[in-house]
Scaffold this motif. Structure first.
Motif, PDB file in Angstrom:
ATOM      1  N   PRO A   1      -5.656  61.636  18.824  1.00 24.20           N
ATOM      2  CA  PRO A   1      -6.238  62.077  17.777  1.00 24.20           C
ATOM      3  C   PRO A   1      -5.531  61.558  16.567  1.00 24.20           C
ATOM      4  CG  PRO A   1      -5.892  64.014  19.153  1.00 24.20           C
ATOM      5  CD  PRO A   1      -5.019  62.777  19.831  1.00 24.20           C
ATOM      6  N   GLY A   2      -6.355  61.578  15.296  1.00 24.69           N
ATOM      7  CA  GLY A   2      -5.603  61.427  14.311  1.00 24.69           C
ATOM      8  C   GLY A   2      -6.035  59.951  13.545  1.00 24.69           C
ATOM      9  N   PHE A   3      -5.171  59.465  12.734  1.00 22.68           N
ATOM     10  CA  PHE A   3      -5.570  58.472  11.833  1.00 22.68           C
ATOM     11  C   PHE A   3      -4.874  57.211  12.310  1.00 22.68           C
ATOM     12  CE2 PHE A   3      -6.853  57.717   7.284  1.00 22.68           C
ATOM     13  CZ  PHE A   3      -7.104  56.630   7.364  1.00 22.68           C
ATOM     14  N   HIS A   4      -5.786  56.206  12.730  1.00 21.59           N
ATOM     15  CA  HIS A   4      -5.090  54.989  13.095  1.00 21.59           C
ATOM     16  C   HIS A   4      -5.466  53.964  12.248  1.00 21.59           C
ATOM     17  CE1 HIS A   4      -4.227  56.579  17.320  1.00 21.59           C
ATOM     18  NE2 HIS A   4      -5.096  57.452  16.995  1.00 21.59           N
ATOM     19  N   VAL A   5      -4.284  52.958  11.974  1.00 22.53           N
ATOM     20  CA  VAL A   5      -4.512  51.783  11.032  1.00 22.53           C
ATOM     21  C   VAL A   5      -4.306  50.704  11.733  1.00 22.53           C
ATOM     22  CG1 VAL A   5      -4.072  50.900   8.891  1.00 22.53           C
ATOM     23  CG2 VAL A   5      -3.757  53.177   9.169  1.00 22.53           C
ATOM     24  N   LEU A   6      -5.301  49.507  11.717  1.00 21.66           N
ATOM     25  CA  LEU A   6      -5.118  48.507  12.569  1.00 21.66           C
ATOM     26  C   LEU A   6      -4.653  47.374  11.471  1.00 21.66           C
ATOM     27  CD1 LEU A   6      -8.421  48.674  14.758  1.00 21.66           C
ATOM     28  CD2 LEU A   6      -6.061  49.407  15.364  1.00 21.66           C
ATOM     29  N   LEU A   7      -3.537  47.020  11.733  1.00 18.38           N
ATOM     30  CA  LEU A   7      -2.975  45.915  10.529  1.00 18.38           C
ATOM     31  C   LEU A   7      -3.148  44.534  11.096  1.00 18.38           C
ATOM     32  CD1 LEU A   7       0.242  48.196   9.222  1.00 18.38           C
ATOM     33  CD2 LEU A   7      -1.775  47.108   7.610  1.00 18.38           C
ATOM     34  N   GLY A   8      -3.138  43.709  10.097  1.00 14.32           N
ATOM     35  CA  GLY A   8      -3.146  42.327  10.771  1.00 14.32           C
ATOM     36  C   GLY A   8      -3.770  41.256   9.620  1.00 14.32           C
ATOM     37  N   ARG A   9      -3.427  40.149   9.828  1.00 19.40           N
ATOM     38  CA  ARG A   9      -4.064  38.962   8.833  1.00 19.40           C
ATOM     39  C   ARG A   9      -5.804  38.958   9.353  1.00 19.40           C
ATOM     40  NH1 ARG A   9      -2.273  34.448  10.094  1.00 19.40           N
ATOM     41  NH2 ARG A   9      -0.882  35.105  11.655  1.00 19.40           N
ATOM     42  N   ASN A  10      -6.195  38.010   8.669  1.00 18.35           N
ATOM     43  CA  ASN A  10      -7.682  37.885   9.003  1.00 18.35           C
ATOM     44  C   ASN A  10      -7.992  37.070  10.186  1.00 18.35           C
ATOM     45  OD1 ASN A  10      -8.714  39.115   6.858  1.00 18.35           O
ATOM     46  ND2 ASN A  10      -8.463  37.426   5.438  1.00 18.35           N
ATOM     47  N   ALA A  11      -8.959  37.363  10.671  1.00 14.28           N
ATOM     48  CA  ALA A  11      -9.552  36.613  11.949  1.00 14.28           C
ATOM     49  C   ALA A  11      -8.405  36.882  13.113  1.00 14.28           C
ATOM     50  CB  ALA A  11      -9.321  35.181  11.850  1.00 14.28           C
TER      51      ALA A  11
ATOM     52  N   GLY B   1      -8.759  39.712  15.093  1.00 12.32           N
ATOM     53  CA  GLY B   1      -9.230  40.849  16.063  1.00 12.32           C
ATOM     54  C   GLY B   1      -9.314  42.096  15.622  1.00 12.32           C
ATOM     55  N   LYS B   2      -9.081  42.542  14.471  1.00 12.22           N
ATOM     56  CA  LYS B   2      -9.149  44.003  13.993  1.00 12.22           C
ATOM     57  C   LYS B   2     -10.738  44.482  14.120  1.00 12.22           C
ATOM     58  CE  LYS B   2      -7.522  43.398   9.769  1.00 12.22           C
ATOM     59  NZ  LYS B   2      -7.386  41.780   9.574  1.00 12.22           N
ATOM     60  N   THR B   3     -11.618  43.840  13.504  1.00 13.14           N
ATOM     61  CA  THR B   3     -13.052  44.199  13.671  1.00 13.14           C
ATOM     62  C   THR B   3     -13.588  44.241  15.101  1.00 13.14           C
ATOM     63  OG1 THR B   3     -13.312  43.330  11.278  1.00 13.14           O
ATOM     64  CG2 THR B   3     -15.221  43.870  12.563  1.00 13.14           C
ATOM     65  N   ASN B   4     -13.043  43.537  15.794  1.00 13.85           N
ATOM     66  CA  ASN B   4     -13.675  43.236  17.257  1.00 13.85           C
ATOM     67  C   ASN B   4     -13.147  44.596  17.939  1.00 13.85           C
ATOM     68  OD1 ASN B   4     -14.125  40.655  16.387  1.00 13.85           O
ATOM     69  ND2 ASN B   4     -12.511  39.806  17.828  1.00 13.85           N
ATOM     70  N   LEU B   5     -12.105  45.247  17.517  1.00 14.99           N
ATOM     71  CA  LEU B   5     -11.783  46.478  18.266  1.00 14.99           C
ATOM     72  C   LEU B   5     -12.696  47.610  17.730  1.00 14.99           C
ATOM     73  CD1 LEU B   5      -7.820  46.511  18.005  1.00 14.99           C
ATOM     74  CD2 LEU B   5      -9.270  46.483  20.067  1.00 14.99           C
TER      75      LEU B   5
ATOM     76  N   VAL C   1      -2.214  44.030  15.082  1.00 12.73           N
ATOM     77  CA  VAL C   1      -3.414  43.084  15.608  1.00 12.73           C
ATOM     78  C   VAL C   1      -2.747  41.744  15.400  1.00 12.73           C
ATOM     79  CG1 VAL C   1      -5.742  42.611  16.281  1.00 12.73           C
ATOM     80  CG2 VAL C   1      -5.098  44.919  15.475  1.00 12.73           C
ATOM     81  N   THR C   2      -2.401  41.120  16.496  1.00 14.27           N
ATOM     82  CA  THR C   2      -2.127  39.519  16.270  1.00 14.27           C
ATOM     83  C   THR C   2      -2.847  38.522  17.416  1.00 14.27           C
ATOM     84  OG1 THR C   2      -0.090  40.441  15.682  1.00 14.27           O
ATOM     85  CG2 THR C   2      -0.195  38.131  15.788  1.00 14.27           C
TER      86      THR C   2
ATOM     87  N   ARG D   1      -8.411  39.083  25.587  1.00 15.73           N
ATOM     88  CA  ARG D   1      -8.676  38.497  27.068  1.00 15.73           C
ATOM     89  C   ARG D   1      -8.447  39.880  27.839  1.00 15.73           C
ATOM     90  NH1 ARG D   1      -5.421  37.166  31.559  1.00 15.73           N
ATOM     91  NH2 ARG D   1      -3.649  37.727  30.440  1.00 15.73           N
ATOM     92  N   ARG D   2      -7.182  40.684  27.745  1.00 15.59           N
ATOM     93  CA  ARG D   2      -7.272  41.958  28.168  1.00 15.59           C
ATOM     94  C   ARG D   2      -6.579  42.967  27.378  1.00 15.59           C
ATOM     95  NH1 ARG D   2      -6.052  41.989  33.605  1.00 15.59           N
ATOM     96  NH2 ARG D   2      -4.754  43.593  33.505  1.00 15.59           N
TER      97      ARG D   2
END
Lengths: 357, 201
Positions: A23-33, A35-39, A350-351, A15-16
């Protein structure tokens, strides 16, 4: 180059969102569905103005909303603000609050390479995907390539329209054929000069991640052999019968052969996946070499598909991209967390359309 | 548009009409309309008269297609202009642009567009036959069309068709904008300028 800030409004399940990234290495953690891939999709969209999922803009609107907004601040030698808005009645793209009139003025502001499951189509799918792969690299490295490609496409479409008319207006057809041949020859020259640089990068990347004993050959195969105009003339009757242009760089192929057999038909699923990753690794390395700075890497769950030795092959590029002022975004679920990744990770959770440190 | 709902009907109609003009968006149209309806009526009458008079008195020259008050136009009749050279352009506005440059003192011919199979514009839709009708007397035809695919194809077409009739056909050079440094030229312009380079005498 890195993305310093990302702002989303009604984009996919976000929504927002307002997030600052260093800079550097960012890991987006979270269960499926969640919104990780959306980012990753949003960042890729800012760079290329296309979704890597191959869908149109309407598919990216949050359910029930009129439109989406994706904005970002890119920090390179200077800092730039990008704003991209889409709704059914309005599209807006601004760079530092100036509307963009020509795409060539914009592309290159942000450079990304995405690794995602859709990449498998590069190997499995039709030649169109592989031509796009070449065109993407050329567009990102030669400012004159995009207008050239757009003009060539217009010439082909004009010519197709003329071939469908009865009676055929020979003099007009001849005039457009002349333009198409001129533009087509320029495209083939650019693609031909790319391959001696790109081909070895692909085979080298592949050699790093594939098991021993797999031999990959990469070859640019233009459909025109020597003389575009003369060969086109020989197709005269068939072109007229079918009402379309049958020869030219819009039908070129990037041939991928594994152990002397076409990869699309003979490679296993695992081999195809390895090949797709090799193509993307080569793409990232080529952009890094051409621009002297690595692109932002967007890695969607691909690491989870690879075994530990193959993941090792990723590390040199990851290191190159996270050193200095580069940036990597990678999505992971806790289960497929690659343990060998270094300590200096910036972890995000990501939740359900929210991002937290 | 929701904002029009609050406007009295005649004002909304005026906004609609002004919005049809090139370069006038909904906001400008509304501003102009609101200004006009609050102006002195004599002033508005003057504007309306000027519009009608200009539209009434301006027509296309039957010979060359340029905008004119009299038939044939001044470009076609002026003895001081070179009657042996003709400059072929897409639109009547292009004539004004070339004329502003002051670099050309010959005749004009307006095609009325360019060949565009994707927009259904055939050679017969352009004023090419009229140009052929004027050929005797010209010894050079300068093609000054746009440099997109359709403009270039139209130039090829004209060069073929007119070249057969024993007249010299030339086209404008692609080059750098005058009076500016290389840093202001886009890459395509620069590469075309390189291709079309000339030896210094």
């Amino acid at each position: 180059m890195h993305l310093g800030h990302l702002r989303l409004r009604d984009f996919r399940n976000f929504r927002r969102l307002d997030a600052d990234f260093g800079p550097g290495f960012h890991v987006l953690l979270g269960r499926n569905a969640q919104g990780k891939t959306n980012l990753l999709e949003a960042v890729h969209l800012l760079a290329t103005l296309r979704s890597f999922r191959g869908v149109g803009s309407a598919a990216m609107v949050r359910h029930g909303q009129p439109g989406w907004f994706v904005g970002g601040r890119v920090v390179a030698t200077a800092s730039h603000a990008i704003k991209l808005y889409w709704s059914k009645n309005e599209r807006r793209l601004t760079l530092d609050d100036q509307p963009i009139r020509k795409l060539t003025d914009y592309l290159g502001t942000l450079r990304t390479v995405a690794f995602c499951t859709e990449d498998l189509q590069l190997i499995k799918g039709a030649g169109r995907g592989r031509r796009r792969f070449l065109d993407f690299l050329l567009t990102q490295t030669l400012p004159t390539y995009l207008p050239l490609l757009q003009n060539y496409t217009r010439a082909v479409r004009s010519r197709n329209a003329l071939l469908k008319k009865r009676p055929i207006d020979e003099a007009t057809l001849e005039s457009f054929t002349h333009e198409m041949v001129k533009l087509g020859n320029e495209i083939m020259t650019r693609r031909r000069t790319l391959l001696p640089e790109l081909g070895p990068r692909i085979t080298a990347a592949h050699a790093r991640i594939a098991p021993d004993g797999e031999e990959l050959s990469v070859e640019y195969q233009p459909r025109v052999k020597e003389d575009f105009a003369a060969e086109l003339h020989r197709m005269r009757d068939r072109e007229r019968a079918l009402g379309s242009t049958l020869l030219g760089p819009h039908r070129d192929e990037l041939s991928l052969q594994l152990n002397h057999k076409p990869a699309a038909d003979f490679a296993s699923e695992g081999q195809k996946r390895t090949l797709a990753i090799s193509l993307k690794l080569a793409q990232a390395e080529h952009l890094a070499a051409t621009h002297g700075a690595p692109p932002i890497l967007l890695i969607d769950d691909v690491m989870g598909e690879l075994d530990a030795p193959r993941r090792q092959a990723f590390l040199p590029l990851l290191n190159q991209c996270t050193q200095g002022r580069g940036q990597v975004f990678m999505t992971c679920t806790e289960q497929n967390w690659p343990e060998e990744l270094g300590e200096e990770l910036q972890k995000w959770e990501v939740t359900d359309g929210e991002l937290k440190r | 548009m929701p904002m029009m709902n609050s406007l009295p009907e005649p004002v909304a109609a005026l906004v609609g009409a002004l919005g049809q003009l090139p370069g006038i968006g909904p906001r400008s149209a509304e501003r102009l309309a609101l200004h006009l309806v609050q102006s002195e009526s004599g002033q508005v009458q003057q504007l309306a008269d000027a519009l009608l008079t200009a539209r009434d008195r301006i027509q296309l020259c039957e010979t060359c297609g340029a905008l004119t008050e009299h038939q044939p136009c001044a470009f076609c009749t002026d003895d001081r202009r070179d009657a042996a050279t003709v400059c072929v352009v897409e639109t009547a506005v292009d004539v004004i642009n070339v004329e502003k440059s002051g670099a050309f003192k010959g005749r004009y011919h307006v095609l009325g567009g360019k060949i565009s199979p994707l927009n259904g514009v055939d050679p017969e839709d352009l004023r090419i036959a009229e140009l052929e009708g004027r050929l005797t007397g010209f010894n050079e035809i300068i093609l000054a069309l746009g440099t997109d695919v359709e403009g270039d194809a139209t130039s090829n077409y004209l060069a073929q068709r007119l070249g057969k009739q024993g007249v010299t056909v030339t086209r404008l050079a692609h080059g750098l904008p005058a009076g500016s440094g290389l840093e202001y030229a886009d890459d395509l312009t620069l590469s075309r300028a390189l291709e079309g380079r000339r030896e210094l005498q």
